[in-house]
Scaffold this motif. Structure first.
Motif, PDB file in Angstrom:
ATOM      1  N   ALA A 108       0.806  -1.219   0.000  1.00  0.00           N
ATOM      2  CA  ALA A 108       0.000   0.000   0.000  1.00  0.00           C
ATOM      3  C   ALA A 108       0.838   1.267   0.000  1.00  0.00           C
ATOM      4  CB  ALA A 108      -0.919   0.011   1.228  1.00  0.00           C
ATOM      5  N   ARG A 109       2.144   1.130   0.203  1.00  0.00           N
ATOM      6  CA  ARG A 109       3.003   2.320   0.281  1.00  0.00           C
ATOM      7  C   ARG A 109       2.881   3.185  -0.958  1.00  0.00           C
ATOM      8  NH1 ARG A 109       9.339   2.196   1.915  1.00  0.00           N
ATOM      9  NH2 ARG A 109       8.409   2.380   3.977  1.00  0.00           N
ATOM     10  N   PHE A 110       2.806   2.549  -2.132  1.00  0.00           N
ATOM     11  CA  PHE A 110       2.719   3.292  -3.390  1.00  0.00           C
ATOM     12  C   PHE A 110       1.460   2.887  -4.155  1.00  0.00           C
ATOM     13  CE2 PHE A 110       7.359   2.733  -2.622  1.00  0.00           C
ATOM     14  CZ  PHE A 110       7.646   4.062  -2.352  1.00  0.00           C
ATOM     15  N   ALA A 111       0.371   2.729  -3.448  1.00  0.00           N
ATOM     16  CA  ALA A 111      -0.879   2.265  -4.055  1.00  0.00           C
ATOM     17  C   ALA A 111      -1.270   3.143  -5.237  1.00  0.00           C
ATOM     18  CB  ALA A 111      -1.989   2.264  -3.013  1.00  0.00           C
ATOM     19  N   GLY A 112      -1.559   2.495  -6.369  1.00  0.00           N
ATOM     20  CA  GLY A 112      -2.007   3.205  -7.554  1.00  0.00           C
ATOM     21  C   GLY A 112      -0.927   3.821  -8.384  1.00  0.00           C
ATOM     22  N   GLN A 113       0.323   3.705  -7.969  1.00  0.00           N
ATOM     23  CA  GLN A 113       1.413   4.298  -8.734  1.00  0.00           C
ATOM     24  C   GLN A 113       2.135   3.236  -9.552  1.00  0.00           C
ATOM     25  OE1 GLN A 113       3.452   7.755  -7.495  1.00  0.00           O
ATOM     26  NE2 GLN A 113       2.962   7.412  -5.354  1.00  0.00           N
ATOM     27  N   GLN A 114       2.816   3.694 -10.601  1.00  0.00           N
ATOM     28  CA  GLN A 114       3.630   2.801 -11.417  1.00  0.00           C
ATOM     29  C   GLN A 114       5.023   2.732 -10.791  1.00  0.00           C
ATOM     30  OE1 GLN A 114       2.193   3.139 -15.946  1.00  0.00           O
ATOM     31  NE2 GLN A 114       2.995   5.075 -15.178  1.00  0.00           N
ATOM     32  N   VAL A 115       5.299   1.623 -10.128  1.00  0.00           N
ATOM     33  CA  VAL A 115       6.577   1.457  -9.426  1.00  0.00           C
ATOM     34  C   VAL A 115       7.484   0.576 -10.288  1.00  0.00           C
ATOM     35  CG1 VAL A 115       7.702   0.745  -7.292  1.00  0.00           C
ATOM     36  CG2 VAL A 115       5.359   1.643  -7.239  1.00  0.00           C
ATOM     37  N   ARG A 123      17.745   2.068   3.667  1.00  0.00           N
ATOM     38  CA  ARG A 123      16.689   3.071   3.795  1.00  0.00           C
ATOM     39  C   ARG A 123      15.615   2.899   2.734  1.00  0.00           C
ATOM     40  NH1 ARG A 123      20.530   7.293   2.640  1.00  0.00           N
ATOM     41  NH2 ARG A 123      18.750   8.596   2.133  1.00  0.00           N
ATOM     42  N   GLY A 124      15.842   2.017   1.786  1.00  0.00           N
ATOM     43  CA  GLY A 124      14.859   1.762   0.739  1.00  0.00           C
ATOM     44  C   GLY A 124      15.111   2.592  -0.504  1.00  0.00           C
ATOM     45  N   GLN A 125      14.896   1.993  -1.653  1.00  0.00           N
ATOM     46  CA  GLN A 125      15.012   2.666  -2.940  1.00  0.00           C
ATOM     47  C   GLN A 125      13.739   2.430  -3.730  1.00  0.00           C
ATOM     48  OE1 GLN A 125      18.603   1.339  -4.888  1.00  0.00           O
ATOM     49  NE2 GLN A 125      19.880   1.752  -3.098  1.00  0.00           N
ATOM     50  N   ALA A 126      13.371   3.415  -4.532  1.00  0.00           N
ATOM     51  CA  ALA A 126      12.154   3.273  -5.330  1.00  0.00           C
ATOM     52  C   ALA A 126      12.285   4.099  -6.601  1.00  0.00           C
ATOM     53  CB  ALA A 126      10.926   3.728  -4.542  1.00  0.00           C
ATOM     54  N   VAL A 127      11.703   3.600  -7.663  1.00  0.00           N
ATOM     55  CA  VAL A 127      11.671   4.306  -8.944  1.00  0.00           C
ATOM     56  C   VAL A 127      10.217   4.378  -9.391  1.00  0.00           C
ATOM     57  CG1 VAL A 127      12.432   4.300 -11.342  1.00  0.00           C
ATOM     58  CG2 VAL A 127      13.989   3.487  -9.542  1.00  0.00           C
ATOM     59  N   LEU A 128       9.693   5.591  -9.506  1.00  0.00           N
ATOM     60  CA  LEU A 128       8.297   5.797  -9.880  1.00  0.00           C
ATOM     61  C   LEU A 128       8.227   6.413 -11.275  1.00  0.00           C
ATOM     62  CD1 LEU A 128       6.908   7.334  -6.550  1.00  0.00           C
ATOM     63  CD2 LEU A 128       7.235   4.934  -7.159  1.00  0.00           C
ATOM     64  N   VAL A 129       7.206   6.015 -12.028  1.00  0.00           N
ATOM     65  CA  VAL A 129       7.050   6.478 -13.410  1.00  0.00           C
ATOM     66  C   VAL A 129       5.742   7.228 -13.557  1.00  0.00           C
ATOM     67  CG1 VAL A 129       6.814   5.772 -15.823  1.00  0.00           C
ATOM     68  CG2 VAL A 129       8.410   4.554 -14.310  1.00  0.00           C
ATOM     69  N   TYR A 130       5.818   8.386 -14.192  1.00  0.00           N
ATOM     70  CA  TYR A 130       4.636   9.207 -14.467  1.00  0.00           C
ATOM     71  C   TYR A 130       4.496   9.330 -15.978  1.00  0.00           C
ATOM     72  CZ  TYR A 130       5.120  10.064  -9.551  1.00  0.00           C
ATOM     73  OH  TYR A 130       5.223   9.866  -8.194  1.00  0.00           O
ATOM     74  N   GLY A 131       3.444   8.707 -16.500  1.00  0.00           N
ATOM     75  CA  GLY A 131       3.235   8.686 -17.938  1.00  0.00           C
ATOM     76  C   GLY A 131       3.459   7.291 -18.505  1.00  0.00           C
ATOM     77  N   ALA A 162       6.044  18.106 -11.639  1.00  0.00           N
ATOM     78  CA  ALA A 162       6.082  19.466 -12.178  1.00  0.00           C
ATOM     79  C   ALA A 162       6.686  19.467 -13.575  1.00  0.00           C
ATOM     80  CB  ALA A 162       6.881  20.383 -11.256  1.00  0.00           C
ATOM     81  N   LEU A 163       7.730  18.675 -13.779  1.00  0.00           N
ATOM     82  CA  LEU A 163       8.345  18.590 -15.104  1.00  0.00           C
ATOM     83  C   LEU A 163       7.388  17.975 -16.112  1.00  0.00           C
ATOM     84  CD1 LEU A 163      10.753  18.890 -16.970  1.00  0.00           C
ATOM     85  CD2 LEU A 163      11.680  16.753 -16.046  1.00  0.00           C
ATOM     86  N   ARG A 164       6.698  16.931 -15.708  1.00  0.00           N
ATOM     87  CA  ARG A 164       5.722  16.327 -16.625  1.00  0.00           C
ATOM     88  C   ARG A 164       4.626  17.317 -16.962  1.00  0.00           C
ATOM     89  NH1 ARG A 164       3.288  12.176 -19.091  1.00  0.00           N
ATOM     90  NH2 ARG A 164       1.109  11.711 -18.642  1.00  0.00           N
ATOM     91  N   GLY A 165       4.149  18.053 -15.962  1.00  0.00           N
ATOM     92  CA  GLY A 165       3.115  19.048 -16.224  1.00  0.00           C
ATOM     93  C   GLY A 165       3.588  20.141 -17.161  1.00  0.00           C
ATOM     94  N   ALA A 166       4.849  20.545 -17.030  1.00  0.00           N
ATOM     95  CA  ALA A 166       5.383  21.607 -17.881  1.00  0.00           C
ATOM     96  C   ALA A 166       5.501  21.181 -19.333  1.00  0.00           C
ATOM     97  CB  ALA A 166       6.750  22.048 -17.350  1.00  0.00           C
ATOM     98  N   THR A 167       5.528  19.868 -19.588  1.00  0.00           N
ATOM     99  CA  THR A 167       5.558  19.381 -20.969  1.00  0.00           C
ATOM    100  C   THR A 167       4.150  19.105 -21.492  1.00  0.00           C
ATOM    101  OG1 THR A 167       5.712  17.016 -20.431  1.00  0.00           O
ATOM    102  CG2 THR A 167       7.783  18.280 -20.511  1.00  0.00           C
ATOM    103  N   GLY A 168       3.149  19.476 -20.729  1.00  0.00           N
ATOM    104  CA  GLY A 168       1.777  19.201 -21.134  1.00  0.00           C
ATOM    105  C   GLY A 168       1.433  17.729 -21.057  1.00  0.00           C
ATOM    106  N   GLY A 169       2.176  16.978 -20.242  1.00  0.00           N
ATOM    107  CA  GLY A 169       1.915  15.549 -20.103  1.00  0.00           C
ATOM    108  C   GLY A 169       2.447  14.717 -21.244  1.00  0.00           C
ATOM    109  N   ARG A 170       3.197  15.341 -22.154  1.00  0.00           N
ATOM    110  CA  ARG A 170       3.687  14.596 -23.320  1.00  0.00           C
ATOM    111  C   ARG A 170       4.925  13.755 -23.008  1.00  0.00           C
ATOM    112  NH1 ARG A 170       2.201  19.639 -25.032  1.00  0.00           N
ATOM    113  NH2 ARG A 170       4.312  20.437 -24.734  1.00  0.00           N
ATOM    114  N   THR A 171       5.664  14.128 -21.989  1.00  0.00           N
ATOM    115  CA  THR A 171       6.901  13.426 -21.640  1.00  0.00           C
ATOM    116  C   THR A 171       6.658  12.485 -20.461  1.00  0.00           C
ATOM    117  OG1 THR A 171       8.307  15.228 -22.440  1.00  0.00           O
ATOM    118  CG2 THR A 171       9.273  13.748 -20.808  1.00  0.00           C
ATOM    119  N   ALA A 172       7.133  11.254 -20.576  1.00  0.00           N
ATOM    120  CA  ALA A 172       7.106  10.335 -19.435  1.00  0.00           C
ATOM    121  C   ALA A 172       8.269  10.706 -18.521  1.00  0.00           C
ATOM    122  CB  ALA A 172       7.241   8.897 -19.902  1.00  0.00           C
TER     123      ALA A 172
END
Length: 331
Positions: A108-115, A123-131, A162-172
């Motif tokens: 549940a730590r990253f529920a709904g996210q693309q991990v 300390r734990g490592q994680a890579v999350l993807v937006y797009g 913020a970076l993804r938003g600045a590209t209009g969602g076009r960049t993953a």
């Protein structure tokens, strides 16, 4: 020789004093504690090997991609179910399969996210993807500095979204907390050991992107993350490398990075990083300022950013420039 040594030692002591004073006075960070980098094969590899499966440490991302291509979908799902800690962290494995495997291990730590990666060790490592990383024409990877781990991703996620938003969602956009970062200010932050370990992991990560057919990324390397990118530059598969608020890249110039990627640098006038002397001695310090005129990086406008973390703030010239770089349009 004795006089020279004393002079250099004085400079490094002054550098350490100014660094600590600057950070403590403007950011409120505490002195750092020594960290041991998490490296090597993913958690769960012993059981994977015991099952007669290919050794993850002996497989390149390209070989991993070919291995999974040769499996049927049912077998892939069986492996992801039986060995989620391995499959979820194998660079070169199918993206959707890694997301599914990490959904099991991260819970549940990253529920709904693309991990795309999750390692609970240390300390734990994680890579999350937006797009949509598989289909996006452009990919950006944000590489963070100190104090970021699987339990402390807020600032990194804000930068990535913020970076993804600045590209209009076009960049993953990838929020890559895939290495052991320094904690606070101390010898780890002044040294290069954690950055060297992180560089190896970043190189493998970008090789994994190429292996699954994702677009060659632009790397946005913040603070100590720019040290990671500097050490990875000659091997990393990237179109652009952007040093943001950098203490140095462990290279004397952009040419010394020995990379085909375009090299950019950003530093705003209110950032405390500007108070850090850019020296390197006895393994401490990270060398010249990438925004300096002699370094040879392309300058990113950052006059309206504020502080050490303000470069990705919506509406700033720096974020607009980052978006243009991410989309391949900046010159």
């Amino acid at each position: 020789m004795r006089r020279f040594t004393r002079t250099r030692l004085t400079r490094i002591l002054v550098a350490a004093t100014l660094t600590t004073a600057a950070v403590a006075g403007t950011a409120g960070w505490a002195s750092g504690t020594t960290q041991l980098p998490v490296t090597g094969a993913p958690a769960g590899t012993a059981a994977w090997r015991a099952a007669g499966l290919p050794d993850p440490e002996a497989m390149t991302p390209g070989r991993t991609a070919r291995y999974f291509t040769g499996l049927g979908e049912r077998r892939r799902q069986e492996l992801a179910s039986a060995h989620p800690g391995v499959v979820g962290n194998l660079d070169g494995a199918p993206l959707a399969l890694r997301y599914a495997a990490n959904a099991r291990t991260a819970g549940a730590r990253f529920a709904g996210q693309q991990v795309l990666a999750y390692d609970p060790r240390g300390r734990g490592q994680a890579v999350l993807v937006y797009g949509d990383l598989a289909r996006a024409r452009h990919v950006a990877v944000v590489v963070p500095g100190a104090d970021v781990d699987a339990g402390n991703l807020g600032r990194l996620v804000r930068k990535a979204t913020a970076l993804r938003g600045a590209t209009g969602g076009r960049t993953a956009v990838v929020a890559w907390a895939g290495y052991t970062t320094p904690v606070g200010v101390g010898l780890d932050a002044a040294g290069g050991d954690l950055a060297a370990a992180g560089a190896d992991r970043l190189v493998r990560f970008t090789e994994g992107l190429r292996a699954v057919g994702a677009a060659e990324p632009a790397l946005f390397c913040h603070s100590y993350g720019s040290v990671v990118c500097g050490l990875a530059a000659h091997r990393v598969k990237a179109r652009d490398i952007v040093a943001v608020a950098s203490p140095g890249m462990r290279a004397g110039s952009a040419a010394e990075l020995n990379t085909t990627a375009r090299v950019w640098a950003a530093k705003d006038p209110t950032d405390w990083i500007g108070l850090v002397p850019h020296v390197e001695f006895a393994g401490l310090g990270h060398g010249p300022d990438p925004t300096g005129p002699g370094f040879g990086a392309r300058r990113v406008p950052a006059g309206d950013a504020r502080g050490h973390d303000g470069y990705f703030t919506p509406g700033t010239a720096s974020l607009r420039a980052f978006a243009a770089i991410a989309e391949g349009g900046a010159r």
